[in-house]
Design a protein around this motif. Sequence first.
Motif, PDB file in Angstrom:
ATOM      1  N   MET A 124       0.846  -1.191   0.000  1.00 47.19           N
ATOM      2  CA  MET A 124       0.000   0.000   0.000  1.00 47.19           C
ATOM      3  C   MET A 124       0.882   1.242   0.000  1.00 47.19           C
ATOM      4  O   MET A 124       1.653   1.481   0.923  1.00 47.19           O
ATOM      5  N   ILE A 125       0.797   2.000  -1.058  1.00 45.14           N
ATOM      6  CA  ILE A 125       1.561   3.235  -1.185  1.00 45.14           C
ATOM      7  C   ILE A 125       0.767   4.372  -0.543  1.00 45.14           C
ATOM      8  O   ILE A 125      -0.429   4.517  -0.785  1.00 45.14           O
ATOM      9  N   PHE A 126       1.431   5.161   0.293  1.00 49.20           N
ATOM     10  CA  PHE A 126       0.755   6.300   0.902  1.00 49.20           C
ATOM     11  C   PHE A 126       0.485   7.365  -0.155  1.00 49.20           C
ATOM     12  O   PHE A 126       1.391   7.786  -0.867  1.00 49.20           O
ATOM     13  N   GLU A 127      -0.754   7.788  -0.234  1.00 45.53           N
ATOM     14  CA  GLU A 127      -1.119   8.791  -1.231  1.00 45.53           C
ATOM     15  C   GLU A 127      -0.714  10.191  -0.802  1.00 45.53           C
ATOM     16  O   GLU A 127      -0.433  11.049  -1.648  1.00 45.53           O
ATOM     17  N   LYS A 128      -0.669  10.423   0.504  1.00 41.69           N
ATOM     18  CA  LYS A 128      -0.344  11.755   0.998  1.00 41.69           C
ATOM     19  C   LYS A 128       1.138  11.863   1.359  1.00 41.69           C
ATOM     20  O   LYS A 128       1.796  10.862   1.650  1.00 41.69           O
ATOM     21  N   GLU A 129       1.629  13.065   1.354  1.00 38.91           N
ATOM     22  CA  GLU A 129       3.045  13.331   1.625  1.00 38.91           C
ATOM     23  C   GLU A 129       3.396  13.006   3.080  1.00 38.91           C
ATOM     24  O   GLU A 129       2.609  13.242   3.996  1.00 38.91           O
ATOM     25  N   THR A 130       4.575  12.455   3.284  1.00 37.90           N
ATOM     26  CA  THR A 130       5.055  12.154   4.630  1.00 37.90           C
ATOM     27  C   THR A 130       6.374  12.877   4.893  1.00 37.90           C
ATOM     28  O   THR A 130       7.113  13.206   3.970  1.00 37.90           O
ATOM     29  N   THR A 131       6.638  13.096   6.178  1.00 32.25           N
ATOM     30  CA  THR A 131       7.885  13.748   6.570  1.00 32.25           C
ATOM     31  C   THR A 131       8.318  13.243   7.929  1.00 32.25           C
ATOM     32  O   THR A 131       7.482  12.840   8.750  1.00 32.25           O
ATOM     33  N   THR A 132       9.617  13.251   8.202  1.00 31.34           N
ATOM     34  CA  THR A 132      10.159  12.761   9.470  1.00 31.34           C
ATOM     35  C   THR A 132      10.566  13.928  10.352  1.00 31.34           C
ATOM     36  O   THR A 132      11.247  14.853   9.903  1.00 31.34           O
ATOM     37  N   ALA A 156      -0.873 -14.587  11.670  1.00 28.17           N
ATOM     38  CA  ALA A 156       0.003 -13.483  12.072  1.00 28.17           C
ATOM     39  C   ALA A 156       0.990 -13.231  10.939  1.00 28.17           C
ATOM     40  O   ALA A 156       1.664 -14.171  10.484  1.00 28.17           O
ATOM     41  N   TYR A 157       1.047 -12.001  10.493  1.00 30.67           N
ATOM     42  CA  TYR A 157       1.942 -11.620   9.397  1.00 30.67           C
ATOM     43  C   TYR A 157       2.671 -10.327   9.754  1.00 30.67           C
ATOM     44  O   TYR A 157       2.075  -9.415  10.332  1.00 30.67           O
ATOM     45  N   SER A 158       3.933 -10.275   9.384  1.00 34.65           N
ATOM     46  CA  SER A 158       4.680  -9.030   9.519  1.00 34.65           C
ATOM     47  C   SER A 158       4.516  -8.207   8.249  1.00 34.65           C
ATOM     48  O   SER A 158       3.945  -8.672   7.258  1.00 34.65           O
ATOM     49  N   CYS A 159       5.020  -6.983   8.279  1.00 30.28           N
ATOM     50  CA  CYS A 159       4.876  -6.079   7.138  1.00 30.28           C
ATOM     51  C   CYS A 159       6.220  -5.477   6.747  1.00 30.28           C
ATOM     52  O   CYS A 159       7.103  -5.294   7.587  1.00 30.28           O
ATOM     53  N   LYS A 160       6.332  -5.147   5.495  1.00 25.24           N
ATOM     54  CA  LYS A 160       7.443  -4.318   5.035  1.00 25.24           C
ATOM     55  C   LYS A 160       6.994  -2.872   5.192  1.00 25.24           C
ATOM     56  O   LYS A 160       5.960  -2.470   4.647  1.00 25.24           O
ATOM     57  N   VAL A 161       7.774  -2.095   5.942  1.00 27.76           N
ATOM     58  CA  VAL A 161       7.381  -0.719   6.255  1.00 27.76           C
ATOM     59  C   VAL A 161       8.455   0.247   5.774  1.00 27.76           C
ATOM     60  O   VAL A 161       9.637   0.084   6.082  1.00 27.76           O
ATOM     61  N   THR A 162       8.040   1.233   5.014  1.00 27.26           N
ATOM     62  CA  THR A 162       8.939   2.314   4.612  1.00 27.26           C
ATOM     63  C   THR A 162       8.263   3.641   4.958  1.00 27.26           C
ATOM     64  O   THR A 162       7.143   3.665   5.470  1.00 27.26           O
TER      65      THR A 162
END
Length: 230
Positions: free
Chosen positions: A1-9, A210-216
């Motif tokens: 799932m690609i985030f549609e909105k902009e992200t920032t750290t 139970a499943y893990s996720c790839k998170v970016t």
Amino acid sequence: MIFEKETTTVEFVRRPNRFQGYVMIDGEEELVHVPNTGRCKEILIPGCKVLLRAEDGANRKTRFSLIAGYKGNKLINIDSQAPNKIVDEALKNKKIKGLEKYNNICREKTFGKSRFDFKLSNDDGEEYYLEVKGVTLEENGHSRFPDAPTERGRKHLLELIDVVNTRKGAGVIFVIQMEGITTFSPNDDTDKAFGDALRFAKENGVDIFAYSCKVTETSIELTDKVEIIL
């Protein structure tokens, strides 16, 4: 799932209540929304890096939602709305072993007086009800749920047994919102009643996944099946 909105750290400052947090943006503290009712104490530590998602709702009081945090080098997604979207995508892509035969996927469906996250069915008339739980608590590669007592979660498990008793399929999937996880267990230290209900549900025919996720910082997706220790 690609985030549609902009992200920032940015840098995390504090969390005065469940739904509010303060972060540093351009040298100033700013209030942000925290879309998670869990404690997340081991993630949201003052000074840690967190991921914000820009929001544009007309009635919002904050410009951003805090959707993830870094625990060391591990990025953990804490958006409570993400797991259902992740599972929806995974079901459509036939990524959940044991549920591949269901080609009709419906969200938020009732069974009796209960409402479950998914109702699955196929052309042979088989039906399956699936409940989704997001997991953010981990230690040394071992994940646990819940991180705060959940009577509602316990109730869901017992309601899934009611589904099984009508000869329909039922299951609960724990979406571990991070990578590098090897095992999953109920968090008996925090909510023994939930753990007991999970074991009871398993004994009575409810499937547990139970499943893990790839998170970016721009996406999250279901990846690896995780060993369950009850």
